[in-house]
Design a protein around this motif. Structure first.
Motif, short mmCIF file in Angstrom:
data_model
loop_
_atom_site.label_atom_id
_atom_site.label_comp_id
_atom_site.label_asym_id
_atom_site.label_seq_id
_atom_site.Cartn_x
_atom_site.Cartn_y
_atom_site.Cartn_z
N LEU A 161 -6.58 -4.36 -2.68
CA LEU A 161 -6.92 -2.99 -2.36
C LEU A 161 -5.88 -2.38 -1.21
CD1 LEU A 161 -10.76 -3.51 -2.61
CD2 LEU A 161 -9.20 -2.32 -4.50
N GLY A 162 -5.73 -3.24 -0.25
CA GLY A 162 -5.02 -2.56 0.98
C GLY A 162 -3.61 -2.14 0.67
N ALA A 163 -2.99 -2.98 -0.40
CA ALA A 163 -1.49 -2.91 -0.82
C ALA A 163 -1.51 -1.43 -1.56
CB ALA A 163 -1.10 -3.99 -1.44
N TRP A 164 -2.60 -1.37 -2.56
CA TRP A 164 -2.56 -0.20 -3.28
C TRP A 164 -2.86 1.14 -2.45
CZ3 TRP A 164 -5.58 4.35 -4.05
CH2 TRP A 164 -5.38 5.01 -5.09
N CYS A 165 -3.55 0.85 -1.54
CA CYS A 165 -3.90 2.19 -0.42
C CYS A 165 -2.46 2.38 0.30
CB CYS A 165 -5.09 1.65 0.55
SG CYS A 165 -6.78 1.90 -0.29
N ALA A 166 -1.96 1.49 0.81
CA ALA A 166 -0.61 1.72 1.35
C ALA A 166 0.45 2.37 0.87
CB ALA A 166 -0.14 0.24 2.10
N GLY A 167 0.48 2.05 -0.80
CA GLY A 167 1.51 2.37 -1.23
C GLY A 167 0.96 3.94 -1.72
N ALA A 168 -0.20 4.26 -1.80
CA ALA A 168 -0.67 5.68 -2.12
C ALA A 168 -0.36 6.28 -0.92
CB ALA A 168 -2.46 5.54 -2.34
N LEU A 169 -0.45 6.08 0.18
CA LEU A 169 -0.28 6.87 1.47
C LEU A 169 1.11 7.28 1.48
CD1 LEU A 169 -2.42 4.87 4.20
CD2 LEU A 169 -2.63 7.15 3.23
N LEU A 170 2.01 6.34 1.14
CA LEU A 170 3.41 6.36 1.05
C LEU A 170 4.02 7.18 0.25
CD1 LEU A 170 4.75 2.71 2.09
CD2 LEU A 170 4.50 4.65 3.65
#
Length: 326
Positions: free
Chosen positions: A52-61
């Motif tokens: 979930l954290g990897a998805w959120c980080a990618g969404a932010l970028l």
């Protein structure tokens, strides 16, 4: 939002769910089920928050990349354009050198401290860029100021690592991107940042549509450019800072995600920001799953995987657009 863009939203959401399931099941130790308490703990306390954290980080970028490309009217703009990554790198280097912490074994308190310092460094880099550019009115001045600040802060980081060579390993993990340390607090922080930055960028997206027609046209339409630029830079800085503070420097996601969306469907900036966030989340999570599984039980740095995938995509794009003409 047109029908094609709506279908793309649903497709990217479905892809994100499938990748989260894959991220929960696939790790450096292979596939894992729910046969015992130890496996259940790994699934719900390590792999699920990491995915979930990897998805959120990618969404932010992805969100930051779409905002930057619209703001600077440059398809090669990325989230690290205004000195944010350089500021975060310097802050992490100073913290590691002064405290003796390490990214791998600093404990919860230490990791929270590194995260906070990385975010402060991001804000410092963006703040110096705005100060050097004398505000947000001149886009070209902002761009040049970001380049100058990035070069200077990266040089300062190199000086710190020369003075304290023991931090080189930790800095390498930060500069290559690292999702292994993501937990539920990281998910909460980045999830909140996605919501706030996404709403701000979406609210200011009409200004990006007007800017695409030129600054003179945008002013003639009555768009308050200075205020809108400030809101967009704030959203851009928040998204980039939250992602960098939690995962380090992850290359190409913010640059490639908007390109993939534009190739799939024409969209105004309001839809483009949303779609780029969804595409960025899927990209980084897919790279994270690959990083865990390709050389298991050894993990690759996720930033290395995104650089290879993103660089390969851009090379193909360049070849197609620059091929021989008749």
């Amino acid at each position: 939002m047109n029908l094609k863009a709506g279908s793309l939203v649903l497709g990217l959401l479905a892809l994100g769910v499938l990748l989260i399931v894959a991220g929960v099941l696939v790790g450096s130790s292979g596939l894992l089920g729910l046969q015992d308490d130890g496996a259940s703990l790994i699934l719900w306390q390590i792999r699920l928050p990491r995915s979930l954290g990897a998805w959120c980080a990618g969404a932010l970028l992805g969100l930051a990349g779409a905002t930057a490309q619209g703001l600077f009217r440059n398809p090669l703009a990325d989230p690290y354009l205004l000195g944010s990554a350089a500021g975060a790198g310097l802050a992490v280097a100073l913290t590691l050198a002064l405290t003796g912490l390490s990214l791998q074994a600093s404990g919860t308190v230490g990791l929270l401290g590194l995260t906070g310092m990385a975010f402060v460094g991001t804000l410092l880099g963006v703040g110096l860029t705005l100060l050097l550019a004398r505000g947000v009115e001149q886009t070209l001045r902002l761009l040049l100021a970001g380049v100058i600040v990035g070069v200077v802060l990266n040089a300062c980081t190199d000086l710190v690592t020369l003075r304290a060579p023991d931090i080189l390993r930790g800095m390498q993990a930060f500069l290559l991107g690292n999702t292994a340390l993501l937990g539920w607090p990281s998910v909460a922080i980045m999830g909140g940042a996605v919501l706030v930055a996404g709403l701000a960028a979406w609210a200011a997206s009409p200004a990006l549509d007007a800017l695409a027609l030129g600054e003179a046209t945008a002013r003639s339409l009555g768009v308050p450019l200075a205020r809108m630029r400030l809101i967009l830079i704030g959203a851009f800085a928040l998204a980039t800072g939250a992602a960098v503070a939690q995962t380090g420097i992850v290359a190409f996601v913010g640059l490639v995600a908007p390109h993939l969306v534009r190739a799939a469907t024409p969209a105004r900036h309001g839809a483009l920001v949303l779609l780029s966030a969804l595409a960025g989340g899927a990209l980084l999570l897919a790279a994270d799953v690959l990083a865990r599984g390709l050389l298991a039980p050894q993990e690759l740095p996720v930033g290395l995987v995104t650089a290879l995938l993103g660089g390969g995509y851009l090379l193909v794009l360049l070849y197609r657009r620059g091929g021989p003409r008749r």
